[in-house]
Structure formats: structure tokens, C-alpha cells
Design a protein around this motif. Structure first.
Motif, PDB file in Angstrom:
ATOM      1  N   GLU A 102     -32.009 -43.877  93.410  1.00  0.00           N
ATOM      2  CA  GLU A 102     -32.677 -42.595  93.633  1.00  0.00           C
ATOM      3  C   GLU A 102     -33.722 -42.342  92.545  1.00  0.00           C
ATOM      4  OE1 GLU A 102     -32.148 -40.626  96.320  1.00  0.00           O
ATOM      5  OE2 GLU A 102     -30.840 -42.226  97.017  1.00  0.00           O
ATOM      6  N   THR A 103     -34.199 -41.128  92.480  1.00  0.00           N
ATOM      7  CA  THR A 103     -35.182 -40.735  91.474  1.00  0.00           C
ATOM      8  C   THR A 103     -34.489 -40.046  90.314  1.00  0.00           C
ATOM      9  OG1 THR A 103     -36.850 -40.432  93.183  1.00  0.00           O
ATOM     10  CG2 THR A 103     -37.265 -39.360  91.075  1.00  0.00           C
ATOM     11  N   ASN A 104     -34.815 -40.478  89.090  1.00  0.00           N
ATOM     12  CA  ASN A 104     -34.314 -39.799  87.907  1.00  0.00           C
ATOM     13  C   ASN A 104     -35.185 -38.560  87.709  1.00  0.00           C
ATOM     14  OD1 ASN A 104     -33.707 -38.921  85.305  1.00  0.00           O
ATOM     15  ND2 ASN A 104     -33.275 -40.977  84.593  1.00  0.00           N
ATOM     16  N   GLU A 105     -34.597 -37.408  87.848  1.00  0.00           N
ATOM     17  CA  GLU A 105     -35.343 -36.147  87.776  1.00  0.00           C
ATOM     18  C   GLU A 105     -35.294 -35.511  86.389  1.00  0.00           C
ATOM     19  OE1 GLU A 105     -37.112 -34.846  90.245  1.00  0.00           O
ATOM     20  OE2 GLU A 105     -36.417 -35.963  91.991  1.00  0.00           O
ATOM     21  N   ALA A 106     -34.615 -36.158  85.437  1.00  0.00           N
ATOM     22  CA  ALA A 106     -34.452 -35.575  84.099  1.00  0.00           C
ATOM     23  C   ALA A 106     -35.790 -35.498  83.364  1.00  0.00           C
ATOM     24  CB  ALA A 106     -33.465 -36.399  83.294  1.00  0.00           C
ATOM     25  N   MET A 107     -35.888 -34.556  82.469  1.00  0.00           N
ATOM     26  CA  MET A 107     -37.102 -34.360  81.677  1.00  0.00           C
ATOM     27  C   MET A 107     -37.182 -35.425  80.583  1.00  0.00           C
ATOM     28  SD  MET A 107     -39.790 -32.566  81.168  1.00  0.00           S
ATOM     29  CE  MET A 107     -39.630 -30.960  81.849  1.00  0.00           C
ATOM     30  N   PRO A 108     -38.281 -36.195  80.544  1.00  0.00           N
ATOM     31  CA  PRO A 108     -38.413 -37.232  79.514  1.00  0.00           C
ATOM     32  C   PRO A 108     -38.493 -36.642  78.105  1.00  0.00           C
ATOM     33  CG  PRO A 108     -40.044 -37.538  81.254  1.00  0.00           C
ATOM     34  CD  PRO A 108     -39.412 -36.198  81.462  1.00  0.00           C
ATOM     35  N   ALA A 109     -37.905 -37.366  77.151  1.00  0.00           N
ATOM     36  CA  ALA A 109     -38.054 -37.003  75.741  1.00  0.00           C
ATOM     37  C   ALA A 109     -39.416 -37.469  75.254  1.00  0.00           C
ATOM     38  CB  ALA A 109     -36.948 -37.649  74.916  1.00  0.00           C
ATOM     39  N   LYS A 110     -39.934 -38.531  75.903  1.00  0.00           N
ATOM     40  CA  LYS A 110     -41.253 -39.048  75.542  1.00  0.00           C
ATOM     41  C   LYS A 110     -41.822 -39.818  76.727  1.00  0.00           C
ATOM     42  CE  LYS A 110     -44.006 -41.451  72.226  1.00  0.00           C
ATOM     43  NZ  LYS A 110     -44.149 -41.893  70.882  1.00  0.00           N
ATOM     44  N   VAL A 111     -43.123 -39.656  76.930  1.00  0.00           N
ATOM     45  CA  VAL A 111     -43.879 -40.450  77.901  1.00  0.00           C
ATOM     46  C   VAL A 111     -45.007 -41.096  77.121  1.00  0.00           C
ATOM     47  CG1 VAL A 111     -45.300 -40.424  79.990  1.00  0.00           C
ATOM     48  CG2 VAL A 111     -43.349 -38.849  79.791  1.00  0.00           C
TER      49      VAL A 111
ATOM     50  N   LYS B 101     -50.393 -51.088  77.180  1.00  0.00           N
ATOM     51  CA  LYS B 101     -51.026 -52.146  77.971  1.00  0.00           C
ATOM     52  C   LYS B 101     -51.258 -51.730  79.425  1.00  0.00           C
ATOM     53  CE  LYS B 101     -49.659 -55.952  75.040  1.00  0.00           C
ATOM     54  NZ  LYS B 101     -49.042 -57.269  74.930  1.00  0.00           N
ATOM     55  N   GLY B 102     -51.577 -50.467  79.627  1.00  0.00           N
ATOM     56  CA  GLY B 102     -51.906 -49.981  80.961  1.00  0.00           C
ATOM     57  C   GLY B 102     -50.717 -49.540  81.802  1.00  0.00           C
ATOM     58  N   TYR B 103     -49.526 -49.570  81.243  1.00  0.00           N
ATOM     59  CA  TYR B 103     -48.329 -49.157  81.970  1.00  0.00           C
ATOM     60  C   TYR B 103     -47.681 -47.984  81.248  1.00  0.00           C
ATOM     61  CZ  TYR B 103     -48.882 -53.520  84.430  1.00  0.00           C
ATOM     62  OH  TYR B 103     -49.394 -54.540  85.177  1.00  0.00           O
ATOM     63  N   LYS B 104     -47.205 -47.029  82.015  1.00  0.00           N
ATOM     64  CA  LYS B 104     -46.495 -45.899  81.422  1.00  0.00           C
ATOM     65  C   LYS B 104     -45.055 -46.299  81.144  1.00  0.00           C
ATOM     66  CE  LYS B 104     -48.763 -41.713  82.903  1.00  0.00           C
ATOM     67  NZ  LYS B 104     -48.591 -40.456  83.637  1.00  0.00           N
ATOM     68  N   TYR B 105     -44.509 -45.694  80.106  1.00  0.00           N
ATOM     69  CA  TYR B 105     -43.080 -45.835  79.849  1.00  0.00           C
ATOM     70  C   TYR B 105     -42.505 -44.446  79.606  1.00  0.00           C
ATOM     71  CZ  TYR B 105     -44.358 -45.596  74.880  1.00  0.00           C
ATOM     72  OH  TYR B 105     -44.856 -45.217  73.665  1.00  0.00           O
ATOM     73  N   TYR B 106     -41.228 -44.328  79.881  1.00  0.00           N
ATOM     74  CA  TYR B 106     -40.540 -43.037  79.802  1.00  0.00           C
ATOM     75  C   TYR B 106     -39.252 -43.225  79.021  1.00  0.00           C
ATOM     76  CZ  TYR B 106     -43.603 -42.285  83.799  1.00  0.00           C
ATOM     77  OH  TYR B 106     -44.703 -42.201  84.616  1.00  0.00           O
ATOM     78  N   ILE B 107     -38.976 -42.302  78.138  1.00  0.00           N
ATOM     79  CA  ILE B 107     -37.696 -42.291  77.421  1.00  0.00           C
ATOM     80  C   ILE B 107     -36.990 -41.018  77.836  1.00  0.00           C
ATOM     81  CG2 ILE B 107     -36.558 -42.282  75.177  1.00  0.00           C
ATOM     82  CD1 ILE B 107     -39.078 -43.758  74.104  1.00  0.00           C
ATOM     83  N   ILE B 108     -35.842 -41.202  78.481  1.00  0.00           N
ATOM     84  CA  ILE B 108     -35.126 -40.076  79.073  1.00  0.00           C
ATOM     85  C   ILE B 108     -33.684 -40.083  78.587  1.00  0.00           C
ATOM     86  CG2 ILE B 108     -34.383 -39.018  81.243  1.00  0.00           C
ATOM     87  CD1 ILE B 108     -36.779 -40.392  82.593  1.00  0.00           C
TER      88      ILE B 108
END
Length: 146
Positions: free
Chosen positions: A5-14, A18-25
Motif C-alpha cells: 500500500e501507500t505509506n501515508e506517514a509524514m516524512p522526517a526528511k525528504v 542524483k536525480g532521485y528523491k529519498y524519504y526518511i519516515i
């Protein structure tokens, strides 16, 4: 691995690397999880080749504003994990490592496509430069014959 499913939590950092997003949740238990945006032409199963911390434990989507982003991710809540070691900075470093590995696997499986895309982008840039000089590819070829 099937898409979850989709992780709907608010990221601690986005972030972006190298052109790709990363998320720390943060997880429900407070541990930080790392996720990286997948290339659009990612082949299912390629994530099995990645050696990110603890292996890939999530393949699904994260919410980024109003849209969903297809990602893979890892967690830091394994039995051998020390939560003091897995702070924001170390999870961010592991996200970047995961992106480096993702790019390496993607190119390994698609060298012809990657080379073709690079050649087309280079030709397009050359075409733009020639147009600024009032020349075409044919005219450039004729200049070289003289």
C-alpha cells in the motif's frame, strides 16, 4: 516482492540525490525507515540485487504532497539494530547508498537503452547549439568535407 500500500506517514526528511528523491519516515515504533524513488522503467525483481541495510523490506508508494511516488525501502528495526546508531544522518547516508546501487543495477540490466538515451540527449543538445549558430547537421557535415 509485491507492491504494498501507500505509506501515508509524514516524512522526517525528504531529499534528492542524483536525480532521485529519498524519504526518511519514522515507523510506528520510532525507528527511521529509508525509501528511494524508483526509476520509471524499473524492472520488478531488480531490487533483489540490492545490498542495502537489512535488505529491501518495502516496495510500494509514499505520499509526496498530492501525488504518490513509487519507492523501495529498508527499515532499521531489525533485532541486531541499535537505534542510537540509526539517526537521521546515517539513514540518509544509507538512502544515498541505495540510490547508487539502484542506478548501478538499472544500468547493468539496460546498457543499450541507457547508451541510446545518452546519445539522443547529446544529439539534441548538439542540434540546439547548431541552431543557435544558424547551422543544421547537414551543413555541419558539409563544413567538415571542405
Amino acid at each position: 516482492m509485491k507492491y504494498l500500500e501507500t505509506n501515508e506517514a509524514m516524512p522526517a526528511k525528504v531529499g534528492s540525490y542524483k536525480g532521485y528523491k529519498y524519504y526518511i519516515i519514522p515507523s510506528l515504533f520510532g525507528a527511521l525507515n529509508g525509501y528511494a524513488e524508483l526509476p520509471k522503467s524499473w524492472k520488478d525483481g531488480d531490487e533483489d540485487e540490492l545490498t542495502v541495510h537489512g535488505g529491501i523490506t518495502f516496495k510500494g508508494y509514499v505520499r509526496d504532497g498530492a501525488s504518490k511516488v513509487k519507492v523501495i525501502g529498508f527499515d532499521t528495526l531489525h533485532a541486531f539494530d541499535d537505534q542510537e546508531t540509526w539517526d537521521l544522518k546515517s539513514v540518509e547516508k544509507e538512502c544515498k547508498y541505495m540510490i547508487d546501487e539502484m542506478i548501478e543495477v538499472w544500468y547493468k540490466h539496460r546498457p543499450l537503452r541507457a547508451n541510446t538515451e545518452t546519445a539522443l540527449k547529446t544529439a539534441d543538445e548538439l542540434r540546439k547549439l547548431l541552431r543557435k549558430q544558424g547551422l543544421s547537421f547537414d551543413e555541419l557535415g558539409n563544413l567538415n568535407k571542405k
